[in-house]
Scaffold this motif. Structure first.
Motif, PDB file in Angstrom:
ATOM      1  N   PHE A  52       1.036  -1.186   0.228  1.00 44.53           N
ATOM      2  CA  PHE A  52       0.101  -0.038   0.367  1.00 44.53           C
ATOM      3  C   PHE A  52       0.892   1.813   0.010  1.00 44.53           C
ATOM      4  O   PHE A  52       0.551   1.670  -0.726  1.00 44.53           O
ATOM      5  CB  PHE A  52      -0.418  -0.102   0.792  1.00 44.53           C
ATOM      6  N   HIS A  53       1.866   1.426   0.637  1.00 47.13           N
ATOM      7  CA  HIS A  53       2.689   2.340   1.135  1.00 47.13           C
ATOM      8  C   HIS A  53       3.922   2.137  -0.345  1.00 47.13           C
ATOM      9  O   HIS A  53       4.132   4.006   0.012  1.00 47.13           O
ATOM     10  CB  HIS A  53       3.110   2.489   1.990  1.00 47.13           C
ATOM     11  N   GLU A  54       4.766   1.726  -0.411  1.00 48.29           N
ATOM     12  CA  GLU A  54       5.286   1.509  -1.457  1.00 48.29           C
ATOM     13  C   GLU A  54       4.755   1.943  -2.915  1.00 48.29           C
ATOM     14  O   GLU A  54       4.374   0.662  -3.257  1.00 48.29           O
ATOM     15  CB  GLU A  54       6.128   0.557  -1.571  1.00 48.29           C
ATOM     16  N   GLN A  55       5.174   3.334  -3.728  1.00 50.47           N
ATOM     17  CA  GLN A  55       4.818   3.318  -4.743  1.00 50.47           C
ATOM     18  C   GLN A  55       5.334   2.371  -5.934  1.00 50.47           C
ATOM     19  O   GLN A  55       4.944   1.906  -7.046  1.00 50.47           O
ATOM     20  CB  GLN A  55       5.062   4.800  -5.044  1.00 50.47           C
ATOM     21  N   SER A  56       7.186   1.387  -6.240  1.00 49.62           N
ATOM     22  CA  SER A  56       7.331   1.031  -6.597  1.00 49.62           C
ATOM     23  C   SER A  56       6.232  -0.829  -6.722  1.00 49.62           C
ATOM     24  O   SER A  56       6.941  -1.305  -7.395  1.00 49.62           O
ATOM     25  CB  SER A  56       8.501   0.921  -6.055  1.00 49.62           C
ATOM     26  N   LEU A  57       6.021  -0.916  -5.816  1.00 50.15           N
ATOM     27  CA  LEU A  57       4.884  -1.716  -5.601  1.00 50.15           C
ATOM     28  C   LEU A  57       3.750  -2.249  -6.037  1.00 50.15           C
ATOM     29  O   LEU A  57       2.631  -2.897  -6.446  1.00 50.15           O
ATOM     30  CB  LEU A  57       5.120  -2.529  -4.384  1.00 50.15           C
ATOM     31  N   HIS A  58       2.758  -0.963  -6.518  1.00 50.72           N
ATOM     32  CA  HIS A  58       1.832  -0.909  -7.142  1.00 50.72           C
ATOM     33  C   HIS A  58       1.828  -0.860  -8.391  1.00 50.72           C
ATOM     34  O   HIS A  58       1.984  -0.462  -9.704  1.00 50.72           O
ATOM     35  CB  HIS A  58       1.589   0.828  -7.364  1.00 50.72           C
ATOM     36  N   GLY A  59       1.711  -2.540  -8.366  1.00 45.14           N
ATOM     37  CA  GLY A  59       1.787  -3.725  -9.453  1.00 45.14           C
ATOM     38  C   GLY A  59       0.667  -4.471  -9.847  1.00 45.14           C
ATOM     39  O   GLY A  59       0.342  -4.197  -8.727  1.00 45.14           O
ATOM     40  N   PRO A  60       0.588  -4.456 -10.942  1.00 40.53           N
ATOM     41  CA  PRO A  60      -0.411  -6.236 -11.034  1.00 40.53           C
ATOM     42  C   PRO A  60      -0.343  -7.440 -10.304  1.00 40.53           C
ATOM     43  O   PRO A  60      -0.712  -7.632  -8.756  1.00 40.53           O
ATOM     44  CB  PRO A  60      -0.399  -6.722 -12.402  1.00 40.53           C
ATOM     45  N   MET A  61       1.377  -7.787 -10.184  1.00 39.20           N
ATOM     46  CA  MET A  61       1.784  -8.906  -9.437  1.00 39.20           C
ATOM     47  C   MET A  61       1.622  -8.470  -8.116  1.00 39.20           C
ATOM     48  O   MET A  61       1.445  -9.793  -7.226  1.00 39.20           O
ATOM     49  CB  MET A  61       3.505  -8.663  -9.513  1.00 39.20           C
ATOM     50  N   LEU A 118      -5.513 -18.210  -8.771  1.00 39.60           N
ATOM     51  CA  LEU A 118      -5.374 -18.447  -9.921  1.00 39.60           C
ATOM     52  C   LEU A 118      -5.294 -17.247 -10.811  1.00 39.60           C
ATOM     53  O   LEU A 118      -4.843 -17.561 -11.781  1.00 39.60           O
ATOM     54  CB  LEU A 118      -6.924 -18.944 -10.617  1.00 39.60           C
ATOM     55  N   ALA A 119      -5.811 -16.359 -10.607  1.00 40.37           N
ATOM     56  CA  ALA A 119      -5.074 -14.588 -10.959  1.00 40.37           C
ATOM     57  C   ALA A 119      -3.796 -14.730 -10.789  1.00 40.37           C
ATOM     58  O   ALA A 119      -3.166 -14.463 -11.816  1.00 40.37           O
ATOM     59  CB  ALA A 119      -6.012 -13.719 -10.450  1.00 40.37           C
ATOM     60  N   MET A 120      -3.092 -14.934 -10.086  1.00 38.31           N
ATOM     61  CA  MET A 120      -1.759 -15.301 -10.080  1.00 38.31           C
ATOM     62  C   MET A 120      -0.968 -15.430 -10.713  1.00 38.31           C
ATOM     63  O   MET A 120      -0.372 -15.160 -11.378  1.00 38.31           O
ATOM     64  CB  MET A 120      -0.930 -15.108  -8.429  1.00 38.31           C
ATOM     65  N   ALA A 121      -1.730 -16.967 -11.600  1.00 38.54           N
ATOM     66  CA  ALA A 121      -0.683 -17.703 -12.526  1.00 38.54           C
ATOM     67  C   ALA A 121      -1.320 -17.249 -13.325  1.00 38.54           C
ATOM     68  O   ALA A 121      -0.091 -17.166 -14.355  1.00 38.54           O
ATOM     69  CB  ALA A 121      -1.910 -19.378 -12.256  1.00 38.54           C
ATOM     70  N   CYS A 213      -7.413 -25.371 -10.033  1.00 37.68           N
ATOM     71  CA  CYS A 213      -6.391 -26.031  -9.534  1.00 37.68           C
ATOM     72  C   CYS A 213      -5.855 -26.778 -11.405  1.00 37.68           C
ATOM     73  O   CYS A 213      -5.224 -26.271 -11.497  1.00 37.68           O
ATOM     74  CB  CYS A 213      -6.357 -27.290  -8.891  1.00 37.68           C
ATOM     75  N   PRO A 214      -6.518 -27.151 -12.210  1.00 32.94           N
ATOM     76  CA  PRO A 214      -6.542 -27.326 -13.307  1.00 32.94           C
ATOM     77  C   PRO A 214      -6.135 -26.418 -14.270  1.00 32.94           C
ATOM     78  O   PRO A 214      -5.311 -26.349 -15.228  1.00 32.94           O
ATOM     79  CB  PRO A 214      -7.715 -28.047 -13.952  1.00 32.94           C
ATOM     80  N   CYS A 215      -7.129 -24.946 -14.165  1.00 32.26           N
ATOM     81  CA  CYS A 215      -6.484 -23.623 -14.470  1.00 32.26           C
ATOM     82  C   CYS A 215      -5.160 -23.265 -14.271  1.00 32.26           C
ATOM     83  O   CYS A 215      -4.096 -22.485 -15.242  1.00 32.26           O
ATOM     84  CB  CYS A 215      -7.712 -22.982 -14.698  1.00 32.26           C
ATOM     85  N   ILE A 216      -4.701 -23.375 -13.143  1.00 37.47           N
ATOM     86  CA  ILE A 216      -3.313 -23.075 -12.902  1.00 37.47           C
ATOM     87  C   ILE A 216      -2.402 -24.113 -13.186  1.00 37.47           C
ATOM     88  O   ILE A 216      -1.012 -23.664 -13.619  1.00 37.47           O
ATOM     89  CB  ILE A 216      -3.547 -23.501 -11.184  1.00 37.47           C
ATOM     90  N   LEU A 217      -2.498 -25.395 -13.770  1.00 42.25           N
ATOM     91  CA  LEU A 217      -1.988 -27.012 -13.917  1.00 42.25           C
ATOM     92  C   LEU A 217      -1.148 -26.319 -15.734  1.00 42.25           C
ATOM     93  O   LEU A 217      -0.590 -26.301 -16.019  1.00 42.25           O
ATOM     94  CB  LEU A 217      -2.349 -27.592 -14.040  1.00 42.25           C
ATOM     95  N   LEU A 218      -2.738 -25.636 -16.584  1.00 37.35           N
ATOM     96  CA  LEU A 218      -2.132 -25.615 -17.858  1.00 37.35           C
ATOM     97  C   LEU A 218      -1.825 -23.942 -17.835  1.00 37.35           C
ATOM     98  O   LEU A 218      -1.064 -23.871 -18.660  1.00 37.35           O
ATOM     99  CB  LEU A 218      -3.617 -25.660 -17.807  1.00 37.35           C
ATOM    100  N   SER A 219      -1.671 -23.304 -17.062  1.00 40.79           N
ATOM    101  CA  SER A 219      -1.477 -22.136 -17.096  1.00 40.79           C
ATOM    102  C   SER A 219       0.589 -22.726 -16.889  1.00 40.79           C
ATOM    103  O   SER A 219       0.946 -22.053 -18.003  1.00 40.79           O
ATOM    104  CB  SER A 219      -1.137 -20.865 -16.514  1.00 40.79           C
ATOM    105  N   TYR A 220       0.804 -23.234 -15.970  1.00 38.57           N
ATOM    106  CA  TYR A 220       1.957 -23.227 -15.836  1.00 38.57           C
ATOM    107  C   TYR A 220       2.207 -24.047 -17.533  1.00 38.57           C
ATOM    108  O   TYR A 220       4.211 -24.462 -17.598  1.00 38.57           O
ATOM    109  CB  TYR A 220       2.315 -24.053 -14.058  1.00 38.57           C
ATOM    110  N   VAL A 221       2.022 -25.134 -17.772  1.00 41.06           N
ATOM    111  CA  VAL A 221       1.885 -25.944 -19.110  1.00 41.06           C
ATOM    112  C   VAL A 221       2.613 -24.975 -19.936  1.00 41.06           C
ATOM    113  O   VAL A 221       3.796 -24.666 -20.898  1.00 41.06           O
ATOM    114  CB  VAL A 221       0.919 -26.987 -19.782  1.00 41.06           C
ATOM    115  N   LEU A 222       1.978 -24.250 -20.328  1.00 41.45           N
ATOM    116  CA  LEU A 222       1.669 -22.793 -21.067  1.00 41.45           C
ATOM    117  C   LEU A 222       3.534 -22.379 -20.623  1.00 41.45           C
ATOM    118  O   LEU A 222       4.028 -21.703 -21.987  1.00 41.45           O
ATOM    119  CB  LEU A 222       0.486 -22.562 -21.519  1.00 41.45           C
TER     120      LEU A 222
END
Length: 316
Positions: A52-61, A118-121, A213-222
């Motif tokens: 919240f306080h560090e401007q450098s961390l204001h990104g999607p991840m 899942l969103a983080m994947a 869970c399967p969607c996360i696995l699929l994202s990591y396969v890709l």
């Protein structure tokens, strides 16, 4: 025992359970449990504070990381009072409405955390497989929509589960096997037919974690397929390093969750302390370890935490 519907004049009372067979040692066992709660609450609060306080961390991840910390914080707080109350003060009684409310928040935060993972994947997939469109794909508005959709999904699923739990009849005095209210544990104590509730419980798991869970696995396969196309081994290592923290978070979340569900549904012959052990691992390990993993493996988070600590020491 007399079966009472939840609309009865006399409220149904449940009795929570501490550590089966270790009643005399509960006060000592409560010390490491309390320490784990302190680590979970302080660690996730610190992550939220620095993002919240560090401007450098204001990104999607880091926005997704703050969502993960918020759900872990909620998961810890919703069971804190009953778990420590049982271990410290033998405060085992809880009425039906309070039990259902705790169950709603416990499973709601669990399903939300699955959605956040899942969103983080998806975030890692876009960052590695389509980096040129990363900022245009994961805009602030889209991140908010993703977070809200995960929250709405969890609330909708749990409202349906709660509605059917409220229709059950319970015995006058019933003993739960854990120090908090868990859906499978609760419906098994019903004096009426709970088959619909069991089906709804399975539906809730498969429509949330069972989908994520399967969607996360699929994202990591890709992701792996995309990374292996990179010619330089140094670039491959750098790409994989950005995923290590998330892979660790996924492992420490899904493994205890799946194990606890299997033990509760099919491990009836297992000793009681096995159920208790799995329940505490599921409850405390992810909120404790997630901040540690991200602080150790993510250089930007580590630098921001050190910066905040140095700033506070400078004010003293």
């Amino acid at each position: 025992m007399l079966a009472l519907n939840n609309t009865s004049v006399q409220p149904v009372v449940f009795f929570l359970t501490g550590i089966p067979g270790m009643k005399t040692a509960q006060a000592w066992i409560s010390i490491p449990v309390c320490l784990l709660y302190v680590l979970a609450i302080s660690g996730n609060s610190l992550i939220l504070f620095v993002v919240f306080h560090e401007q450098s961390l204001h990104g999607p991840m880091y926005y997704f990381l703050s969502m993960l910390s918020a759900t872990d914080l909620g998961l810890s707080l919703c069971t804190l009072s009953t778990t420590l109350g049982v271990l410290w003060f033998e405060a085992r009684k809880i009425n039906l409405n309070a039990c259902i409310a705790q169950m709603f928040f416990l499973h709601g935060f669990t399903f939300t955390e699955s959605g956040v993972l899942l969103a983080m994947a998806f975030d890692r997939f876009v960052a590695i497989c389509d980096p040129l469109h990363y900022t245009t794909t994961l805009t602030n508005a889209r991140i908010v929509h993703i977070g809200l959709s995960m929250l709405i999904r969890s609330v909708a699923v749990m409202l349906l589960v709660v509605l059917f739990v409220k229709r059950l009849s319970f015995c006058r005095s019933v003993v739960l096997s854990l120090s908090y209210c868990y859906h499978v544990d609760l419906i098994q104590l019903s004096c009426s037919d709970n088959r619909i509730n069991s089906i709804l419980g399975l539906f809730a798991i498969f429509s949330t974690a069972g989908f994520d869970c399967p969607c996360i696995l699929l994202s990591y396969v890709l992701i792996i397929r995309s990374v292996l196309r990179i010619a330089s081994s140094e670039e491959q290592q750098k790409a994989f390093n950005t995923c290590i923290s998330h892979i660790g978070a996924v492992a420490i979340f899904y493994m205890p969750l799946i194990s606890l569900s299997l033990v509760h549904r099919y491990g009836h012959s297992a000793p009681p302390f096995v159920h208790t052990l799995m329940a505490n691992v599921f409850l405390l390990i992810p909120p404790v370890l997630n901040p540690i993993i991200y602080s150790v493996k993510t250089k930007q988070i580590r630098k921001a935490i050190i910066k905040v600590i140095n700033r506070k020491q400078g004010r003293i």
